[in-house]
Write an enzyme that holds these catalytic residues in place. Structure first.
Site, PDB file in Angstrom:
ATOM      1  N   LYS A 183      10.355  54.934  61.515  1.00  0.00           N
ATOM      2  CA  LYS A 183      10.855  56.044  62.327  1.00  0.00           C
ATOM      3  C   LYS A 183       9.729  57.035  62.592  1.00  0.00           C
ATOM      4  O   LYS A 183       9.157  57.593  61.664  1.00  0.00           O
ATOM      5  CB  LYS A 183      12.001  56.783  61.632  1.00  0.00           C
ATOM      6  CG  LYS A 183      12.686  57.803  62.559  1.00  0.00           C
ATOM      7  CD  LYS A 183      13.630  58.716  61.802  1.00  0.00           C
ATOM      8  CE  LYS A 183      12.933  59.931  61.236  1.00  0.00           C
ATOM      9  NZ  LYS A 183      12.413  60.866  62.293  1.00  0.00           N
ATOM     10  N   GLU A 195       3.165  60.670  50.802  1.00  0.00           N
ATOM     11  CA  GLU A 195       1.914  61.345  51.151  1.00  0.00           C
ATOM     12  C   GLU A 195       2.329  62.658  51.790  1.00  0.00           C
ATOM     13  O   GLU A 195       2.809  62.679  52.919  1.00  0.00           O
ATOM     14  CB  GLU A 195       1.085  60.482  52.108  1.00  0.00           C
ATOM     15  CG  GLU A 195      -0.390  60.834  52.092  1.00  0.00           C
ATOM     16  CD  GLU A 195      -0.746  61.979  53.026  1.00  0.00           C
ATOM     17  OE1 GLU A 195      -0.724  63.149  52.557  1.00  0.00           O
ATOM     18  OE2 GLU A 195      -1.048  61.722  54.192  1.00  0.00           O
ATOM     19  N   CYS A 209      -3.412  67.290  56.498  1.00  0.00           N
ATOM     20  CA  CYS A 209      -3.193  67.656  55.104  1.00  0.00           C
ATOM     21  C   CYS A 209      -4.488  67.697  54.301  1.00  0.00           C
ATOM     22  O   CYS A 209      -4.502  68.221  53.191  1.00  0.00           O
ATOM     23  CB  CYS A 209      -2.186  66.704  54.455  1.00  0.00           C
ATOM     24  SG  CYS A 209      -2.528  64.967  54.762  1.00  0.00           S
ATOM     25  N   GLU A 266       0.671  75.853  52.390  1.00  0.00           N
ATOM     26  CA  GLU A 266       0.041  75.132  53.492  1.00  0.00           C
ATOM     27  C   GLU A 266       0.416  75.762  54.834  1.00  0.00           C
ATOM     28  O   GLU A 266       1.585  75.845  55.191  1.00  0.00           O
ATOM     29  CB  GLU A 266       0.470  73.664  53.459  1.00  0.00           C
ATOM     30  CG  GLU A 266      -0.238  72.795  54.478  1.00  0.00           C
ATOM     31  CD  GLU A 266       0.100  71.324  54.323  1.00  0.00           C
ATOM     32  OE1 GLU A 266      -0.787  70.478  54.559  1.00  0.00           O
ATOM     33  OE2 GLU A 266       1.259  71.017  53.975  1.00  0.00           O
TER      34      GLU A 266
END
Length: 478
Positions: free
Chosen positions: A178, A251, A285, A381
């Site tokens: 997906k 991840e 990331c 983040e």
């Protein structure tokens, strides 16, 4: 005058289909803020159909030889090269990224990574057979895990799809993949290309939102769930998968420290770090977003970094000399803007700190100094073109600051002192440590972190092994 919207569709069991109930999602080009396509909003019936197809295709694909799977993956890599212009165009619509950079920095590595996993298919290793008990011989088998439910993110839709399906298929698994609801176009095109090469049911794509992904993970068929995404999404996947003890590959986010010591070549470091921080609008990331600089060169470094930021260009995909494009969606623009609006009084915006234009989701290259370790923008983040700078006094404090976040994906150390670089690389609690560079990746080396950055590895033989299971077989010699 109206422009007809593109109609994207699911790819299930070798054919393109609308969502069973006909629901759709509007897909927006982030460079313009305009809707350019509709995508299926897949529900339980679509998930059931895709899982059924993958499950039916698994036995034959599992029993194919490594050489046969290698041949298929090599054909996929060749086909991606042949259709590179189409893939680039789809990804640019998905993301608004500079066309030239998608062509140079994404398609070639993707093709190389597929070819790497094609080779890995024939290189599985294990313990040698042996008699560990008198009269008995033991062997170890590595087998595919089964059907894999995979969810890819919006920051690198094509490349992250490759990181998921290539090792899974190479190991003999079947896939239900997906894409993000904001970036389905290139993945649907991949399905068209791959579908002409693999047996039906081996590779399936369903589009949808968070609920679609949740239904995939909670479905009883998959043996493994793999996601690249936010920490929140990863935690939800892990929780859902725990209900029937699925294997999970996560991840997730990152907050990479970039530790710059006093002996560093400032001009080179600033040039490399600014690119590694602003590339892809900081939506990476592993981005070089959290710079820690020795106090003796702090002011000089900040001034040089602010100058580099001011000279960095963002703009439309075909603009010249553009390093990065827009943020991916309106929500992400709001998130990045919010971090800057909430800065504490002691922080100083050295460059940027504002939206660019009123068309699309562009944000200026931004540098923020004067920060403390417990500030929100240091700990969390941002996922935008924002680089923070802090000062440190010595190696011990640099290490303490670097490790004092909940993420543990990537980091870098900048120094001419080899012994110090080795000490730091040992002590930094991150899955990757670069020395005098930041962000390069190769197919042969693992990518993945610790703590709230997740677990499991992408790329490399370690990433390939994540998609296998181990079986002990013992036989009597009498």
């Amino acid at each position: 005058m109206t422009t007809e919207l593109r109609r994207l569709r699911n790819y299930i069991n070798g054919e393109f289909r609308d969502a069973a109930d006909g629901r759709t999602i509007d897909v927006v080009n982030p460079a313009t803020g305009e809707v350019y396509a509709t995508s299926p909003l897949s529900g339980q019936a679509d998930v059931d159909a895709a899982m059924e197809a993958a499950e039916a295709a698994f036995p034959a694909w599992r029993d194919s030889t490594p050489a046969e799977r290698q041949k298929v993956l090599l054909k996929i890599a060749d086909a991606f090269e042949e259709r590179a212009e189409d893939l680039i165009a789809a990804e640019v619509l998905n993301t608004g990224k500079p066309t030239a950079l998608v062509a140079s920095e994404e398609v070639p590595p993707m093709v190389d990574q597929i070819r790497f996993f094609a080779g890995a298919a024939r290189m599985l290793e294990g313990r040698s057979a042996g008699e560990y008990m008198e009269g008995m011989t033991s062997i170890v088998r590595r087998e595919p895990v089964g059907v894999c439910a995979q969810v890819a993110p919006w920051n690198y839709p094509m490349m992250m799809a490759v990181w998921k399906f290539a090792p899974a298929l190479a190991a003999g698994n079947t896939v239900v993949l997906k894409p993000s609801d904001t970036t389905p176009a290139s993945t649907v095109l991949m399905a068209e290309i791959i579908g002409q090469i693999v047996p039906k049911g081996v590779f399936n794509v369903i589009c949808g939102d968070r609920e679609t992904g949740k239904a995939m993970v909670e479905h009883p068929t998959p043996a493994m769930a793999s996601i690249t995404g936010s920490v929140r999404a990863g935690m939800q996947v892990a929780e859902s998968a725990a209900k029937d003890v699925k294997r999970v590959h996560l991840e997730l986010g990152g907050k990479a420290p970039v530790v710059v010591f006093e002996d560093t070549d400032i001009d080179k470091a600033v040039g490399d770090i600014s690119v590694a921080g602003f590339f892809n609008a900081g939506q990476d990331c592993t981005a070089a977003t959290r710079v820690l600089v020795h106090e003796s060169i702090h002011d000089e470094f900040v001034a040089a970094l602010a100058k580099a930021a001011a000279e960095t260009k963002t703009g439309q995909p075909d603009d010249e000399d553009v390093l990065y494009g827009p943020l991916n969606n309106a929500n992400q623009l709001k998130q990045v803007t919010g971090f800057i609006e909430r800065l504490p009084a002691h922080a100083k915006v050295e460059a940027g700190g504002h939206r660019v234009g009123d068309k699309g989701y562009f944000y200026a290259p931004t540098v923020v100094s004067g920060l403390k370790q417990d500030d929100e923008i240091v700990q969390n983040e941002v996922f935008g073109p924002v680089i923070t700078v802090q000062s440190f006094t010595d190696e011990a404090q640099a290490l303490a600051f670097a490790n004092d976040v909940e993420y543990a994906l990537a980091s870098s150390v900048w120094t001419k002192d080899h012994a110090r670089a080795m000490r730091m690389s040992k002590a930094l609690d991150f899955g990757c440590v670069w020395i005098n560079t930041h962000i390069p990746l190769v197919a042969e080396m693992p990518h993945g972190g610790y703590k709230k950055s997740g677990y499991g590895k992408d790329l490399s033989a370690y990433g390939f092994e994540d998609y296998t299971r181990i079986k002990h077989v013992m036989t009597s010699l009498s």
